[in-house]
Design a protein around this motif. Structure first.
Motif, PDB file in Angstrom:
ATOM      1  N   LEU A 174     -52.939 -35.746 -28.886  1.00  0.00           N
ATOM      2  CA  LEU A 174     -53.418 -36.269 -27.825  1.00  0.00           C
ATOM      3  C   LEU A 174     -54.927 -35.810 -27.085  1.00  0.00           C
ATOM      4  N   SER A 175     -55.699 -36.423 -25.761  1.00  0.00           N
ATOM      5  CA  SER A 175     -56.988 -35.576 -25.334  1.00  0.00           C
ATOM      6  C   SER A 175     -56.094 -34.276 -24.330  1.00  0.00           C
ATOM      7  N   ALA A 176     -57.029 -33.239 -24.326  1.00  0.00           N
ATOM      8  CA  ALA A 176     -56.967 -32.386 -23.683  1.00  0.00           C
ATOM      9  C   ALA A 176     -55.771 -32.892 -21.939  1.00  0.00           C
ATOM     10  N   ALA A 177     -56.334 -33.176 -21.767  1.00  0.00           N
ATOM     11  CA  ALA A 177     -55.550 -34.034 -20.518  1.00  0.00           C
ATOM     12  C   ALA A 177     -54.509 -34.737 -20.558  1.00  0.00           C
ATOM     13  N   VAL A 201     -44.287 -33.192 -29.913  1.00  0.00           N
ATOM     14  CA  VAL A 201     -43.371 -32.308 -31.094  1.00  0.00           C
ATOM     15  C   VAL A 201     -44.132 -30.922 -31.171  1.00  0.00           C
ATOM     16  N   GLU A 202     -43.498 -30.267 -32.645  1.00  0.00           N
ATOM     17  CA  GLU A 202     -44.417 -28.731 -32.484  1.00  0.00           C
ATOM     18  C   GLU A 202     -45.275 -28.920 -33.205  1.00  0.00           C
ATOM     19  N   THR A 206     -47.459 -34.726 -30.992  1.00  0.00           N
ATOM     20  CA  THR A 206     -47.521 -36.089 -30.154  1.00  0.00           C
ATOM     21  C   THR A 206     -47.058 -37.476 -31.560  1.00  0.00           C
ATOM     22  N   ASN A 207     -45.741 -37.431 -31.190  1.00  0.00           N
ATOM     23  CA  ASN A 207     -44.912 -38.374 -31.841  1.00  0.00           C
ATOM     24  C   ASN A 207     -45.133 -39.623 -30.990  1.00  0.00           C
ATOM     25  N   PHE A 208     -45.055 -40.902 -31.407  1.00  0.00           N
ATOM     26  CA  PHE A 208     -45.207 -41.953 -30.810  1.00  0.00           C
ATOM     27  C   PHE A 208     -44.579 -43.121 -31.451  1.00  0.00           C
ATOM     28  N   PRO A 247     -55.983 -40.017 -34.029  1.00  0.00           N
ATOM     29  CA  PRO A 247     -54.329 -41.135 -34.881  1.00  0.00           C
ATOM     30  C   PRO A 247     -53.938 -39.236 -36.438  1.00  0.00           C
ATOM     31  N   LEU A 248     -52.864 -39.140 -36.190  1.00  0.00           N
ATOM     32  CA  LEU A 248     -53.111 -38.378 -38.003  1.00  0.00           C
ATOM     33  C   LEU A 248     -51.834 -38.727 -38.960  1.00  0.00           C
ATOM     34  N   LEU A 249     -51.894 -40.092 -39.176  1.00  0.00           N
ATOM     35  CA  LEU A 249     -50.871 -40.605 -40.269  1.00  0.00           C
ATOM     36  C   LEU A 249     -52.332 -41.339 -40.124  1.00  0.00           C
ATOM     37  N   ASP A 250     -52.860 -41.843 -41.463  1.00  0.00           N
ATOM     38  CA  ASP A 250     -53.522 -43.003 -42.400  1.00  0.00           C
ATOM     39  C   ASP A 250     -52.877 -44.649 -41.599  1.00  0.00           C
ATOM     40  N   LYS A 251     -51.635 -44.324 -41.180  1.00  0.00           N
ATOM     41  CA  LYS A 251     -51.025 -45.394 -41.157  1.00  0.00           C
ATOM     42  C   LYS A 251     -49.521 -45.783 -40.328  1.00  0.00           C
TER      43      LYS A 251
END
Ligand code: FAD
Length: 376
Positions: A174-177, A201-202, A206-208, A247-251
């Motif tokens: 997520l953004s810092a804010a 999470v660690e 962030t988990n969505f 986003p941190l996963l390709d999908k």
């Protein structure tokens, strides 16, 4: 090779049961289809009961990087209400948790066979279960624990999910804010066809994780991008959270067929069903992992006390029934258009109602099988 117990599935329930049995001197083989732990669709919220059981299993979630969660927020449309959680909680990726659980099972002396999927479980003789793996090998034992989670084994399946739920998990930075604003809270966001959870999470991730009915997904064009846009339109609070998020996963990771509300009624002699194979609680409660641990602990205790599986399984069902039914009623409320129409009022009473619901949807702990049953 023949062991006393065969455990099918090396997730939360399978690992926990195998550790409990191995610590009591039983010879156990655990079969897990994945060669190494991987990301699973899960909100990754650990309730107070889950934390107690994990502690008794020797899993120190803080050292694995778990993030303490102190607040829960309910967000519908542009409104959000917050309440402190009435119990300690944390969040940790399933990859980290499953890695620690498998390592604890190996350390307890469990023989772990990974990277092979159980294709079938049948009777070799009247008193012997036989599991056949996809590489053709077979394992036999007088007792088996079915812990394959969301995946059903042929001949031991659960009923179909009438609502056709589809679930997704995505990781974001997520953004810092927004990271600062989310802080140490678990947020529940509501849409007209489902709900989602956002929590840290660690490692600053962030988990969505969201669950939607198939027809809602169909209206979004059966594509993740369309679904994400629709959910953000339904719930601008989500749009705010994801504004500028990477986003941190390709999908996203996805699963279907989630028979919420299912509780297994009966089982065969020598076959104990645990975790999602015993009961599937609506995801918004964040209680599936604790139920998986609870059912594993109780099944291991039943086996050690020579309580036959056909006696144990209905007793487990009766113990879980009140919490499961209440969670289902609450889930129906979240998914009901009328309930959402009166949400401004609900939001005002939410903190108090949330505390009561949170308490009532926890599984009561019988003294005879307290978390210490997992301890060394
Ligand atoms: C959308 C969603 C969000 C959720 N969020 C939360 C949450 O925030 N907090 C929470 O507490 N719970 C949550 N849950 C519930 C939780 O994920 C499950 O209840 C819990 O993982 C069940 O544990 P288990 O051991 O039964 O299954 P799992 O942990 O899934 O383990 C099953 C294992 O069996 C293996 N397996 C499957 N088939 C075979 C086979 N044929 N042969 C060998 N191995 C096999 C799998 O690879 C897996 O490792 C959520 C569930 C969903 C659907």
């Amino acid at each position: 090779m023949q062991d006393e117990v065969l455990i099918l599935g090396g997730g939360v329930a399978g690992c926990a049961a195998s550790i409990a049995l191995a610590r009591r001197g039983r010879s156990v083989t655990l079969i897990e289809r994945e060669p190494t732990p991987r990301h699973k669709v899960c909100g990754e919220f650990l309730s107070g009961e889950a934390l107690e059981d994990l502690h008794a299993l020797g899993i120190d979630v803080a050292s694995l990087g778990a993030v303490p969660i102190y607040y829960v927020r309910l967000a519908a449309s542009r409104r959000a209400a917050e309440a402190p959680l009435p119990f300690p909680a944390a969040s940790l990726t399933r990859k980290a948790l499953d890695t620690a659980l498998i390592a604890a099972a190996i350390a307890a002396g469990v023989r772990v066979k990974r990277g092979c999927s159980v294709q079938s479980l049948s009777r070799a003789t009247a008193n012997l279960w036989q599991a056949t793996l996809d590489d053709g090998t077979t394992y036999e034992a007088p007792t088996a624990f079915l812990a394959t989670g969301k995946r059903d084994l042929r001949g031991h399946g659960r009923p179909k999910d009438p609502h056709q739920w589809v679930a997704f998990k995505m990781y974001y930075r997520l953004s810092a804010a927004q990271t600062a604003d989310l802080a140490d809270a678990s947020e529940l966001t509501l849409y007209s066809g489902g709900y989602g959870g956002i929590q840290p999470v660690e490692d600053g991730i962030t988990n969505f994780c969201c669950v939607v009915q198939r027809q809602y997904f169909a209206r979004a064009g059966l594509r993740w991008e369309g679904l994400l846009a629709k959910m953000q339109q339904d719930c601008p609070h989500l749009a705010m959270r994801l504004d500028g998020a990477e986003p941190l996963l390709d999908k996203p990771i996805t699963i279907t067929h989630i028979p919420y509300g299912y509780i297994r009624r009966a089982t065969e002699d020598g076959l104990y069903c645990i975790g999602d194979q015993a009961a599937v609680i609506p995801s918004f409660t964040g209680d599936g992992i604790s139920i998986a641990l609870h059912t594993a602990r109780r099944a291991a205790a039943a086996y050690l006390a020579a309580e036959p599986a056909p006696v144990f399984q209905p007793k487990l069902r009766s113990a879980l029934l009140p919490q499961m039914r209440l969670a289902e009623v609450a889930a129906d409320g979240l998914n009901n258009a009328l309930a959402r129409a009166v949400l401004p009022f609900c939001l005002r009473v939410w903190p108090g109602a949330m505390r009561v619901t949170a308490r009532l949807t926890r599984v009561t702990q019988p003294a005879a099988v307290a978390p210490e049953a997992f301890a060394n």
